[in-house]
Motif scaffolding. Structure first.
Motif, PDB file in Angstrom:
ATOM      1  N   ARG A 278       0.815  -1.220   0.000  1.00 10.58           N
ATOM      2  CA  ARG A 278       0.000   0.000   0.000  1.00 10.58           C
ATOM      3  C   ARG A 278       0.856   1.281   0.000  1.00 10.58           C
ATOM      4  N   VAL A 279       1.790   1.356   0.949  1.00 14.87           N
ATOM      5  CA  VAL A 279       2.546   2.613   1.090  1.00 14.87           C
ATOM      6  C   VAL A 279       3.440   2.843  -0.126  1.00 14.87           C
ATOM      7  N   GLU A 280       4.126   1.742  -0.547  1.00 16.55           N
ATOM      8  CA  GLU A 280       5.031   1.874  -1.705  1.00 16.55           C
ATOM      9  C   GLU A 280       4.262   2.174  -2.989  1.00 16.55           C
ATOM     10  N   TRP A 281       2.964   1.883  -2.977  1.00 11.66           N
ATOM     11  CA  TRP A 281       2.119   2.194  -4.146  1.00 11.66           C
ATOM     12  C   TRP A 281       1.516   3.597  -3.994  1.00 11.66           C
ATOM     13  N   GLY A 282       2.130   4.368  -3.096  1.00 10.22           N
ATOM     14  CA  GLY A 282       1.654   5.745  -2.882  1.00 10.22           C
ATOM     15  C   GLY A 282       0.208   5.770  -2.393  1.00 10.22           C
ATOM     16  N   CYS A 283      -0.161   4.752  -1.581  1.00  9.56           N
ATOM     17  CA  CYS A 283      -1.557   4.624  -1.117  1.00  9.56           C
ATOM     18  C   CYS A 283      -2.514   4.664  -2.325  1.00  9.56           C
ATOM     19  N   GLY A 284      -2.016   4.155  -3.426  1.00  8.47           N
ATOM     20  CA  GLY A 284      -2.847   4.112  -4.638  1.00  8.47           C
ATOM     21  C   GLY A 284      -2.688   5.322  -5.539  1.00  8.47           C
ATOM     22  N   MET A 285      -1.787   6.230  -5.183  1.00 11.01           N
ATOM     23  CA  MET A 285      -1.721   7.505  -5.919  1.00 11.01           C
ATOM     24  C   MET A 285      -0.358   7.779  -6.546  1.00 11.01           C
ATOM     25  N   ALA A 286       0.453   6.726  -6.720  1.00  9.51           N
ATOM     26  CA  ALA A 286       1.838   6.950  -7.175  1.00  9.51           C
ATOM     27  C   ALA A 286       2.005   6.903  -8.688  1.00  9.51           C
ATOM     28  N   HIS A 287       0.923   6.782  -9.423  1.00  6.92           N
ATOM     29  CA  HIS A 287       1.033   6.633 -10.880  1.00  6.92           C
ATOM     30  C   HIS A 287       1.990   5.519 -11.261  1.00  6.92           C
ATOM     31  N   LYS A 288       1.916   4.415 -10.517  1.00  7.53           N
ATOM     32  CA  LYS A 288       2.716   3.240 -10.876  1.00  7.53           C
ATOM     33  C   LYS A 288       1.796   2.275 -11.612  1.00  7.53           C
ATOM     34  N   THR A 289       2.157   1.955 -12.837  1.00  4.97           N
ATOM     35  CA  THR A 289       1.299   1.105 -13.670  1.00  4.97           C
ATOM     36  C   THR A 289       1.779  -0.341 -13.620  1.00  4.97           C
TER      37      THR A 289
END
Ligand code: NDP
Ligand code: ZN
Length: 352
Positions: A278-289
């Protein structure tokens, strides 16, 4: 005819079957060179796609056409052909949407050793020969050619899905034959730094040959820490996942930069779920595809890959560490693929 088959989950052996017959658009091909795939191992020993009974294995072959249906225009008996692992039904809506790999349903473009007999038989059936076969130039040796139907198309698809840009920094997790072609594909697309992750020395050497600038050994500590150390805590633009277990998705999410792309070509053969941290994925907001795909098949794809080999843009023969001759050795090659001895990248069986 005889074939080397999955008898049931966990069991393989030789069986006898009727020689297949072509429909009007189809061809019957005799294999000239075949290779076992790690995917066959997932299918048989993990039961990854469910039970299969007496299904001939194998989906990596070059061969000779022995019979064609009445409507086949471009191929005739005696022609030498590259046979893609993925042989779609081209008259489907999924193809019109741009996803031939899923023609007729998810993963349904993958027919050999999935929903029909594969290429480890004395003969095998190819649907829609004009759309799925490609002529093999005589200049390309069989050992190299048989890396085209799956290893090249899969590894290169990893680089395509990752949308590698000029100078992109890339981590390729897994440097078996598939990851090695991921490295070669990333280099061809203009990647800058390419960090390969693996441990077997023979694969490490091949990774450098194909374009890795750095190598990390996952046995020497957490790979996210190792990547962060190498990149001054910044991570990389792209990650291609081509090996390791389900934990590699969280690792990929953790090491890719915001705005980065993760491209999975690994076959996740077990477990119910893959975790996104979750955190590394920017709580869903990291624009990681996160993307993942089955390798492209069909005639045009094979012709383009053949050109890459023919014009010496890439030499897939470096993948081939073991060459056997004779039909009976298919079993030996298959078991090597299961056991993965240290000196193995890819075994090939020549039947010509
Ligand atoms: P290999 O087993 O030869 O290679 C796997 C690689 O992953 C090796 O380099 C291995 O390292 C590395 N690895 C193992 N464990 C870890 C770990 N924990 N962390 C990081 N790396 C690890 O497999 P292949 O190259 O033949 O195939 C790779 C995958 O691609 C398979 O799952 C296969 O089924 C799949 N595949 C997918 C296709 C598609 O269309 N998407 C088509 C064809 C194959 P080591 O050096 O220690 O062995
Ligand atoms: Zn495969």
């Amino acid at each position: 005819m005889k074939g080397f088959a999955m008898l049931s989950i966990g069991k393989v052996g030789w069986i006898e079957k009727e020689k297949p017959a072509p429909g009007p658009f189809d061809a019957i091909v005799r294999p000239l060179a075949v290779a076992p795939c790690t995917s066959d191992i997932h299918t048989v020993f993990e039961g990854a796609i469910g039970e299969r009974h007496n299904m001939i294995l194998g989906h990596e072959a070059v061969g000779e056409v022995v019979e064609v249906g009445s409507e086949v225009k471009d191929f005739k008996p005696g022609d030498r052909v590259v046979v893609p692992a993925i042989t779609p039904d081209w008259r489907t809506s999924e193809v019109q949407r741009g996803y031939h790999q899923h023609s007729g349903g998810m993963l349904a473009g993958w027919k050999f050793s999935n929903v029909k007999d594969g290429v480890f038989g004395e003969f095998f059936h190819v649907n829609d020969a004009d759309m799925n076969l490609a002529h093999l130039p005589k200049e390309i040796p069989l050992e190299a050619a048989v890396m085209i139907p799956d290893m090249m198309t899969t590894g290169f698809h990893g680089a395509e899905l990752a949308d590698i840009q000029m100078g992109s920094s890339v981590v390729v997790i897994g440097i078996g034959a598939v990851g090695l072609m991921g490295i070669a594909g990333a280099k061809l697309r203009g990647a800058g730094r390419i960090i390969g992750v693996g441990s077997r020395p023979i694969c490490v050497e091949a990774a450098k040959f194909y374009g890795a600038t750095d190598i990390l050994n996952y046995k020497n500590g957490h790979i996210v820490d190792q990547v962060m150390k190498l990149t001054n805590g910044k991570g990389v633009d792209r990650v291609i996942m081509a090996g390791g277990g389900s934990e590699t998705l969280s690792q990929a999410v953790s090491m890719v930069k915001p705005g980065g792309i993760i491209s999975n070509i690994n076959y996740h053969g077990s477990g119910d779920a893959l975790l996104i941290p979750r955190v590394e994925w920017g709580c869903g907001m990291a624009h990681k595809t996160i993307k993942g795909g089955l390798c492209p098949g069909g005639r045009l794809r094979m012709e383009r890959l053949i050109d890459l080999v023919f014009y010496k843009r890439v030499d897939p023969s470096k993948l081939v560490t073991h060459v056997f001759r004779g039909f009976d050795n298919i079993e030996k090659a298959f078991m090597l693929m299961k056991d993965k001895p240290k000196d193995l990248i890819k075994p090939v069986v020549i039947l010509a």
